[in-house]
Design a protein around this motif. Structure first.
Motif, mmCIF file in Angstrom:
data_model
loop_
_atom_site.group_PDB
_atom_site.id
_atom_site.type_symbol
_atom_site.label_atom_id
_atom_site.label_comp_id
_atom_site.label_asym_id
_atom_site.label_seq_id
_atom_site.Cartn_x
_atom_site.Cartn_y
_atom_site.Cartn_z
ATOM 1 N N GLN A 91 46.014 39.313 16.731
ATOM 2 C CA GLN A 91 46.132 40.931 16.635
ATOM 3 C C GLN A 91 46.087 41.592 18.029
ATOM 4 O OE1 GLN A 91 46.592 42.775 13.885
ATOM 5 N NE2 GLN A 91 47.220 40.679 13.023
ATOM 6 N N GLU A 95 48.729 45.207 16.073
ATOM 7 C CA GLU A 95 50.087 44.695 15.669
ATOM 8 C C GLU A 95 49.979 43.140 15.949
ATOM 9 O OE1 GLU A 95 52.789 46.710 18.484
ATOM 10 O OE2 GLU A 95 52.439 48.553 17.492
ATOM 11 N N GLU A 96 50.660 42.470 15.035
ATOM 12 C CA GLU A 96 50.650 40.966 15.219
ATOM 13 C C GLU A 96 51.594 40.526 16.360
ATOM 14 O OE1 GLU A 96 50.550 37.351 12.299
ATOM 15 O OE2 GLU A 96 52.241 38.806 12.103
ATOM 16 N N ARG A 97 51.266 39.658 17.231
ATOM 17 C CA ARG A 97 52.098 39.302 18.260
ATOM 18 C C ARG A 97 51.920 37.553 18.387
ATOM 19 N NH1 ARG A 97 54.009 43.653 18.328
ATOM 20 N NH2 ARG A 97 54.181 45.082 19.865
ATOM 21 N N CYS A 98 52.872 36.942 19.254
ATOM 22 C CA CYS A 98 52.506 35.706 19.124
ATOM 23 C C CYS A 98 52.016 35.182 20.548
ATOM 24 C CB CYS A 98 53.841 34.842 19.066
ATOM 25 S SG CYS A 98 54.703 35.117 17.202
ATOM 26 N N HIS A 123 58.672 46.936 26.925
ATOM 27 C CA HIS A 123 58.558 46.440 25.862
ATOM 28 C C HIS A 123 60.190 46.436 25.155
ATOM 29 C CE1 HIS A 123 58.144 50.778 24.897
ATOM 30 N NE2 HIS A 123 58.814 50.497 23.594
ATOM 31 N N ASP A 143 58.896 38.691 14.703
ATOM 32 C CA ASP A 143 60.417 38.784 14.367
ATOM 33 C C ASP A 143 61.149 38.366 15.596
ATOM 34 O OD1 ASP A 143 59.667 39.537 11.861
ATOM 35 O OD2 ASP A 143 59.735 41.886 12.472
ATOM 36 N N PRO A 157 49.670 33.158 16.369
ATOM 37 C CA PRO A 157 49.605 34.560 16.052
ATOM 38 C C PRO A 157 48.215 35.213 16.377
ATOM 39 C CG PRO A 157 49.740 33.441 13.994
ATOM 40 C CD PRO A 157 49.934 32.578 15.028
ATOM 41 N N GLU A 205 55.385 38.975 22.470
ATOM 42 C CA GLU A 205 56.458 39.723 21.415
ATOM 43 C C GLU A 205 56.224 39.271 19.953
ATOM 44 O OE1 GLU A 205 60.382 38.144 23.086
ATOM 45 O OE2 GLU A 205 60.229 40.408 24.048
ATOM 46 N N SER A 206 56.825 40.019 19.251
ATOM 47 C CA SER A 206 56.245 40.035 17.639
ATOM 48 C C SER A 206 56.996 38.646 17.080
ATOM 49 C CB SER A 206 57.054 41.236 16.840
ATOM 50 O OG SER A 206 58.305 41.318 17.177
#
Length: 464
Positions: free
Chosen positions: A319, A308-311, A399, A369, A317, A366-367
């Motif tokens: 993976q 999943e993409e995270r910062c 989470h 978004d 960003p 976190e994502s």
């Protein structure tokens, strides 16, 4: 008792217990030598005792071993004390060696173990006494002037620290509404409030307000001071999460300086260089468990891993890897539930650490978004690499918890970071995972006390 008197009382108990532990273990293991009156053994024991008392007094303040920082949580306190005892043993052994004295390693080991048990027990007893009914009845009673996030945060922290001997019983809002003991929401002018405070035996007023309402509050402060009510102030620009406050007086003028926190760059570089090595060893050790878990998840759900993409640091960003299990799914049973409860689903993130994208300990990523809705305050948690575990996770936040709650702990971690803190949090994480093994899922709650809200405090006030 004041906060300092409680702290020094704990230190005195520590030193007395340490002395008793050393004397008892010396008597048991060196009985023959002591009975024979060997002068050298007595001198060695006295030197060891002096070194132990001196070094523990130093470590007590340097490492904050009074229990206050852990909010009297026994798990974190026990881990911190264990590390403190290990450092103490190393220092005492080095001291006796440099003094050209010899002392039994067995005695030192048994004495340190016995001392650790006493240290933990002392803090448990003090914590129970501070939250006892008598302590609550004799605590100072405070109201908070203000509302919003900062007012809630102040109430939360005071509730977690009974050594402050202060209990928040309500809020007074700058617009004129109030919530206080024995009342619902009512309107008061600033001239009415002092009478309300006297009638409800309020001893403290904590101001959490901005500069725009200062003219309205100034008469209130003057009347409260005249009535002997203690005034505390939280600065309107609440930057204390990422700054080190310093208070100075210039010819009677109070000045609060907020300096941007600067961590030791050398230690940060050492952390960045060593963590991929540590993660490689951890990955090698965890590979059998991870392999079996991956085979199970693949058989049950068709795919072993997901990305999943995270910062990451500075919002970059990357993976983020984990086992293919939905942590919020209703279908989790048996082995699936076990993998999620013990956080073994997060083991693949060791690969992120090896790649330099994450740290073992740090704020959880976190994502995008979520990150795109960050305020300037939230963005400060992106100043360091994200971690597999962190201070927020040790306090029970997962989470699904709000970014607001996690940021409070993450910024506290950033400001107070040290290699020792990382070790403590890593050990606490392991113990927390082990604790989940025998705690039924429906009985588990969050590790930290819930944040005090206007509604809960108003409910408490109605009972007073």
């Amino acid at each position: 008792m004041t906060r300092n008197s409680i702290r020094y009382s704990i230190l005195i108990v520590d030193l007395l217990w340490m002395t008793a532990a050393l004397l008892v273990t010396s008597r048991i293991h060196l009985d023959a030598e002591l009975s024979a009156g060997h002068h050298g053994v007595l001198v060695d024991m006295i030197i060891t005792l002096v070194l132990s008392v001196s070094f523990w007094s130093l470590l007590f303040f340097v490492l904050h071993l009074d229990g206050f920082d852990k909010a009297w949580g026994m798990l974190g306190t026990a881990v911190s004390l264990a590390l403190g005892v290990v450092i103490l043993v190393v220092l005492v052994a080095a001291g006796t060696y440099l003094a050209h004295r010899a002392f039994s390693c067995l005695v030192l080991a048994w004495a340190s173990g016995l001392a650790w048990v006493g240290f933990v027990a002392a803090r448990w007893v003090v914590g129970r006494l501070l939250i006892s009914r008598y302590a609550v009845r004799t605590s100072r009673r405070a109201v908070i002037v203000g509302d919003g996030r900062v007012a809630t945060e102040v109430a939360h922290k005071i509730a977690r620290h009974p050594e402050l001997r202060c209990r928040v019983v309500g809020f007074i809002f700058p617009t004129g509404g109030q919530s206080g003991p024995g009342r619902g929401q009512e309107s008061f002018s600033t001239l009415d409030i002092p009478g309300f405070l006297r009638g409800n035996q309020i001893t403290d007023v904590i101001l959490v307000i901005g500069p725009l309402v200062a003219p309205e509050v100034s008469p209130l402060l003057a009347r409260c001071r005249a009535d002997g009510v203690r005034i505390s102030l939280v600065p309107s620009h609440y930057e204390l999460y990422s700054s080190q406050p310093k208070f100075v007086r210039i010819e009677g003028l109070p000045l609060l300086t907020l300096e941007e926190h600067e961590s030791n760059s050398f230690l940060r570089q050492v952390k960045s260089a060593t963590e991929p090595i540590v993660a490689t060893f951890l990955m090698a050790a965890a590979l059998p468990v991870l392999g079996i878990a991956a085979l199970w998840v693949r058989k049950r759900h068709g795919k072993a891993f997901i990305s999943e993409e995270r910062c990451g640091q500075d919002g970059t960003p990357f993976q983020f890897h984990r086992l293919n299990l939905d942590r919020d799914a209703d279908y989790l049973r048996g082995i699936d539930s076990f993998l999620v409860r013990t956080s073994l689903t997060e083991l693949p993130q060791l690969w992120n650490v090896i790649l330099g994208q994450m740290s073992v300990v740090g704020p959880r990523p976190e994502s995008p978004d979520r990150v795109k809705h960050y305020s300037e305050w939230h963005n400060k948690r992106l100043a360091v690499k994200p971690g597999i575990t962190g201070l927020a996770q040790v306090h029970g936040l997962r989470h699904g918890s709000s970014s607001e709650d996690k940021t409070r702990f993450d910024l506290q971690y950033i400001v107070n970071w040290s290699p020792l803190l990382d070790v403590v949090l890593a050990l606490e994480t392991v113990l927390t995972m082990a604790q989940r093994l025998w705690t039924p899922p429906h009985n588990r709650g969050r590790g930290s006390a819930p944040i005090a809200t206007e509604a809960t405090l108003r409910s408490e006030s109605a009972k007073c």
